[in-house]
Design an enzyme around this catalytic site. Structure first.
Site, short mmCIF file in Angstrom:
data_model
loop_
_atom_site.label_atom_id
_atom_site.label_comp_id
_atom_site.label_asym_id
_atom_site.label_seq_id
_atom_site.Cartn_x
_atom_site.Cartn_y
_atom_site.Cartn_z
N TYR A 89 -38.19 -80.75 14.15
CA TYR A 89 -38.09 -81.23 12.77
C TYR A 89 -38.73 -80.22 11.80
O TYR A 89 -39.07 -79.11 12.20
CB TYR A 89 -38.66 -82.64 12.67
CG TYR A 89 -37.90 -83.61 13.55
CD1 TYR A 89 -36.53 -83.78 13.37
CD2 TYR A 89 -38.51 -84.30 14.59
CE1 TYR A 89 -35.80 -84.63 14.20
CE2 TYR A 89 -37.78 -85.16 15.41
CZ TYR A 89 -36.43 -85.31 15.21
OH TYR A 89 -35.70 -86.14 16.04
N ALA A 101 -48.64 -86.02 25.97
CA ALA A 101 -47.45 -86.84 26.16
C ALA A 101 -46.48 -86.07 27.04
O ALA A 101 -46.50 -84.84 27.07
CB ALA A 101 -46.79 -87.16 24.82
N GLY A 102 -45.60 -86.81 27.73
CA GLY A 102 -44.61 -86.10 28.54
C GLY A 102 -44.11 -86.87 29.73
O GLY A 102 -44.17 -86.38 30.86
N ARG A 146 -49.07 -83.91 15.73
CA ARG A 146 -48.29 -83.82 16.97
C ARG A 146 -47.50 -82.51 16.98
O ARG A 146 -46.84 -82.16 16.01
CB ARG A 146 -47.32 -85.00 17.10
CG ARG A 146 -46.75 -85.12 18.52
CD ARG A 146 -45.77 -86.25 18.66
NE ARG A 146 -45.78 -86.79 20.02
CZ ARG A 146 -44.73 -87.31 20.62
NH1 ARG A 146 -43.55 -87.36 20.01
NH2 ARG A 146 -44.82 -87.80 21.85
N ALA A 152 -41.54 -92.58 13.94
CA ALA A 152 -41.51 -91.58 12.88
C ALA A 152 -41.09 -92.21 11.56
O ALA A 152 -40.10 -92.93 11.49
CB ALA A 152 -40.57 -90.45 13.26
#
Length: 375
Positions: free
Chosen positions: A177, A294-295, A224, A58
């Site tokens: 965020y 993702a995960g 994302r 990030a």
């Protein structure tokens, strides 16, 4: 021998990928002074295969985007110049490289903000003091005019990323965020055009994406999302509806991909996976472009998801961190290096090596062995 699903070729827009294994964005806290460092060129190039997709850690869009120490930025010319050799190192090995751009919003404290000011958010409600061991500062509620400035920060960051040589940007709208704070109804308590209904709560995120698409082109943009998680006390009463709405809305922009964190990973840093009543499949079906999942995937369930067409690509974080040659290990069914959690976000605290007066960036970063080096 039949190629396993994860290693089958895939076309993402104009890009031909040689396999479906993606390097997930992983914050590593080794960009001193928010400037990407030369050691990142080795780190990312180690994890590059010809025709593989990598997503950066990030990367902040402005001074106010900071919530953690030593994370990289992309808002100044110095940042652009620092990223250029890192991007080139990935391109030299034939990799495709997207820069994840973010703003942490209220997930910050005044000592990380310019002039000691309060962090910003959709709300003036802060994270619970002491959560994750940090005394978070109560945020400043953004005005309508200030929201427009943040959108411009994202646009500038995207333009800078392309100038640095990146193939595209991934807009970080996940993990509690800033964009996620606006989208989730447990945090967003606004009564103006950026709060209330689902459509209004998603307006800011969609305006950010629209601005970036206009700035650099839709084929250079990914997003994302993590509609199911409650990281940093950011959850939603109807996460599946949120995810589907965003997928359908993003279709209008024709972006390159949508990257979704599976609901079983509602605690992003947990080693264990949790059963949930939710599924990302409706989001996958709603989105018309490339879908990345993702995960906490392993090889076996990653293959299963690809073979069942529940995703096009699988993002790997901790396994890729510890195994720079992860696609090769999957190909030959080799054992995997074990990761060291103590060095995820800093050099191992038990090792006191220093590099130019700073903690040695190599430890737990570029020293994981390749398959031909042994374990």
């Amino acid at each position: 021998m039949e190629t396993i699903p994860l290693l089958k070729r895939y076309r993402m827009g104009k890009h031909e990928l040689s396999h479906r294994v993606v390097l997930a964005p992983l914050t590593r806290n080794r960009s001193y002074g928010n400037v990407p460092q030369p050691h990142a060129a080795l780190y990312y190039s180690q994890r590059t295969t010809n025709g593989g997709l990598l997503i950066t850690e990030a990367t902040g869009v402005s001074e106010t985007a900071q919530g953690y120490p030593e994370t990289p930025g992309i808002w100044t010319k110095e940042h652009v110049e620092a990223w250029k050799p890192i991007v080139q190192a990935v391109h030299d090995k034939g990799g495709l490289f997207f820069c994840q751009i973010w703003h942490v919003g209220r997930v910050s404290s005044s000592d990380l903000q310019p002039n000691g000011k309060a962090p910003i958010s959709c709300t003036d409600k802060g994270c619970t003091p002491g959560l994750y061991g940090v005394n978070w500062t109560a945020p400043h509620r953004l005005s309508i005019d200030e929201i427009a400035h943040i959108i411009n920060d994202f646009k500038l960051a995207a333009r800078n990323a392309i100038e640095a040589g990146f193939d595209g940007v991934e807009v970080h709208g996940a993990n509690g965020y800033l964009l996620d704070q606006f989208m989730k109804d447990t945090v967003n308590d606004r009564t103006d055009e950026y709060g209330g209904t689902l459509e209004k709560r998603c307006r800011f995120a969609l305006e950010v994406v629209k601005g970036i698409v206009e700035e650099v082109g839709a084929d250079k943009v990914g997003v994302r999302l993590s509609p199911f998680d409650d990281y940093m006390e950011t959850s939603d009463s109807n996460p599946q509806a949120l995810g589907v709405f965003m997928a359908e809305s993003l279709n209008k922009f024709g972006i390159s991909y949508l990257h979704v964190i599976e609901p079983r990973m509602d605690v992003p840093m947990a080693d264990s996976q949790q059963e949930t009543p939710h599924s990302s499949l409706p989001i996958r079906k709603a989105f018309k472009g490339t879908f990345i999942s993702a995960g906490g995937y392993r090889k076996d369930n990653g293959n299963k998801v690809i073979s069942e067409d529940r995703a096009d690509l699988i993002a790997y974080g901790r396994l890729f961190l510890a195994n720079p040659d992860l696609p090769k290990r999957f190909a030959v069914d080799a054992p995997l290096n074990k990761y060291n959690r103590n060095t995820f976000h800093r050099p191992d605290p038990t090792v006191f090596f220093f590099f130019e007066g700073k903690p040695d960036p190599v430890v737990g970063y570029t020293d994981y062995p390749f398959l031909d080096q042994g374990n």
